[in-house]
Motif scaffolding. Structure first.
Motif, PDB file in Angstrom:
ATOM      1  N   GLN A  97     -26.211  44.056   4.482  1.00 18.28           N
ATOM      2  CA  GLN A  97     -25.569  43.924   5.800  1.00 18.28           C
ATOM      3  C   GLN A  97     -26.193  42.785   6.592  1.00 18.28           C
ATOM      4  N   THR A 100     -25.249  39.451   4.991  1.00 18.33           N
ATOM      5  CA  THR A 100     -23.845  39.157   5.291  1.00 18.33           C
ATOM      6  C   THR A 100     -23.702  38.666   6.726  1.00 18.33           C
ATOM      7  N   ARG A 104     -22.448  35.037   7.881  1.00 23.93           N
ATOM      8  CA  ARG A 104     -21.309  34.881   8.790  1.00 23.93           C
ATOM      9  C   ARG A 104     -21.685  34.012   9.991  1.00 23.93           C
TER      10      ARG A 104
END
Ligand code: ADP
Length: 453
Positions: A97, A100, A104
């Motif tokens: 998480q 990611t 992003r």
């Protein structure tokens, strides 16, 4: 092992033991055929069976306990592993998480940066389908903001120069080479275009097209050049006329003029008009030199002769300041390969600077042979010197390191000298300078004889 299975085994063992016993003693029982005799035997057999059963039971119980303990240990281990696995899974999930999120964020940052770049930015795939563009590229190539499947080939690209942008892009994708297209007039703008292949393990997968809008720079540059040329021409014509008139006055009437003040005035006008013409010439020469529009000859020149002529020429500005100009131990003949007029221009500039920035002492010129088939000409003065922080950009355009901004200073002299020396395959440098003690500038020129042997 389950308790039921355990009791079943125990019972089976007891029955089997009883049968074995009956089988072993059945003949004796039959032959004796006497209940009184049989009873103790049966009891004895039962006792033995019980003993055997007990010992088997004990043995099984111990084994059972050991097995149960081992099972419990294994169970604990499995439980621990399950917990560890869960913790690991939770950690991995959290890490994924976090990564990611970072990716992003990075992607958004990059995308925003690329989107708002001053440079146009386009990524195309192998078939020239547009994958990414930014605002500057959209603007240059009129790419609509909302689009699907636009091919670079189908854009409306109008170039005034005979440059085929699509052909260059094809060549980059096909051959994996980079292309640089300079100052292209495209869709009413002046741009530099850089095309680079995107190379992955599977070969060239597309290309990146970068564009730099030079329209404003081009217009500014052009107006600057136009201004220089017009202003300089407009100044040079009347100035040349003034100088001619002054020359006539000096030649014909100066001796007849009795008024000393008037004589001085005429001499001042002569000197000032000469300086102004030099400045105007510098302004005119600079863009021409930069664009390679000035023809520089490469012919044998007698360096000593040129230096002596320059000393003569500049003595008129050195004498009033009581400054000496001398050539150190002149070599008999020094023939270099270059342009006589340009060598003179460089020398006059360096000697005049020496005089301009020196109040006491004078200028010494030295000529020596260097190791690399060259002559080095040094111009040493005993002037104010140049502060260290100003040395770096000394030979750049419009560099004036003198805080008093001398009235005749334009910051073009050393720049023009550098361009001229480089065009004659030489180098120019500030050898040394010390504030309050003086400076030594030097430049090199190729030796004529050795070049032609
Ligand atoms: P200009 O003399 O017209 O200003 P130059 O390009 O010839 O232009 O010189 C640039 C600057 O370098 C000058 O403004 C001056 O400050 C400094 N400079 C050049 N030569 C000397 C020198 N011999 N001694 C001290 N300063 C110098």
């Amino acid at each position: 092992m389950s308790p039921n299975l355990y009791y079943f085994i125990l019972l089976s063992v007891s029955i089997i033991t009883a049968f074995i016993f009956i089988f072993l003693y059945k003949n004796r029982l039959r032959s004796l055929n006497n209940p009184a005799f049989i009873a103790p035997l049966i009891l004895e057999a039962i006792d033995e069976a019980i003993i055997i059963t007990n010992s088997i039971e004990k043995k099984f119980q111990t084994q059972l306990q050991e097995k149960t303990k081992k099972l419990a240990d294994i169970n604990n281990l499995i439980e621990n592993m399950k917990q560890y696995k869960k913790i690991e899974e939770d950690n991995i999930e959290q890490k994924i998480q976090e990564i990611t999120f970072d990716i992003r964020e990075e992607h958004t940052r990059l995308y925003t940066a690329v989107k708002n770049l001053n440079f146009g930015f386009i990524i195309i795939d192998k078939e020239k389908n547009i994958i990414i563009t930014n605002n500057a590229a959209d603007d240059l190539f009129s790419i609509p903001p909302v689009r699907t499947n636009i091919n670079f080939q189908n854009l409306q690209i109008h170039t005034r120069d005979n440059v085929d942008l699509i052909k260059n892009t094809d060549s980059t994708i096909k051959n994996g080479n980079q292309s640089f297209l300079e100052n292209i007039h495209i869709n009413n703008k002046y741009v530099n275009i850089f095309i680079s292949p995107i190379i992955t393990l599977s070969g060239t997968t597309g290309a990146v097209i970068l564009t730099e809008d030079r329209t404003e720079k081009q217009i500014t540059q052009k107006s600057k050049e136009d201004f220089y040329t017009i202003a300089s021409h407009e100044l040079r014509t009347p100035l040349t006329a003034i100088r001619d008139y002054i020359a006539i006055i000096k030649q014909i009437y100066l001796e007849d003029i009795k008024n000393e003040e008037l004589k001085n005035l005429i001499n001042d006008i002569d000197t000032l008009s000469a300086r102004l013409i030099n400045i105007v010439n510098d302004f005119l020469d600079t863009p021409k030199l930069e664009q390679g529009k000035i023809n520089i000859k490469k012919e044998p020149c007698d360096l000593i002769e040129i230096i002596k002529a320059c000393i003569n020429e500049t003595s008129s500005i050195a004498t009033p300041k009581n400054l000496s100009i001398k050539l150190n131990d002149p070599l008999k003949s020094v023939i270099v390969l270059g342009d006589k007029e340009k060598i003179r221009q460089i020398l006059i500039n360096l000697i005049s600077n020496g005089i301009k920035y020196t109040e006491q002492g004078g200028i010494t010129i030295n000529v020596e042979k260097t190791l690399g088939s060259r002559y080095k000409i040094s111009i040493q003065d005993t002037g104010k010197g140049i502060p260290k922080e100003n040395i770096k950009f000394l030979f750049n355009k419009f560099q004036r390191t003198d805080p008093t901004r001398h009235m005749t200073s334009t910051g073009l002299g050393l720049y023009i000298s550098r361009l001229l020396v480089e065009k004659m395959n030489g180098t120019i440098t500030l050898e040394n300078s010390e504030e309050g003690k003086g400076s030594t500038f030097s430049f090199t020129l190729p030796i004529y004889e050795q070049m032609n042997k």
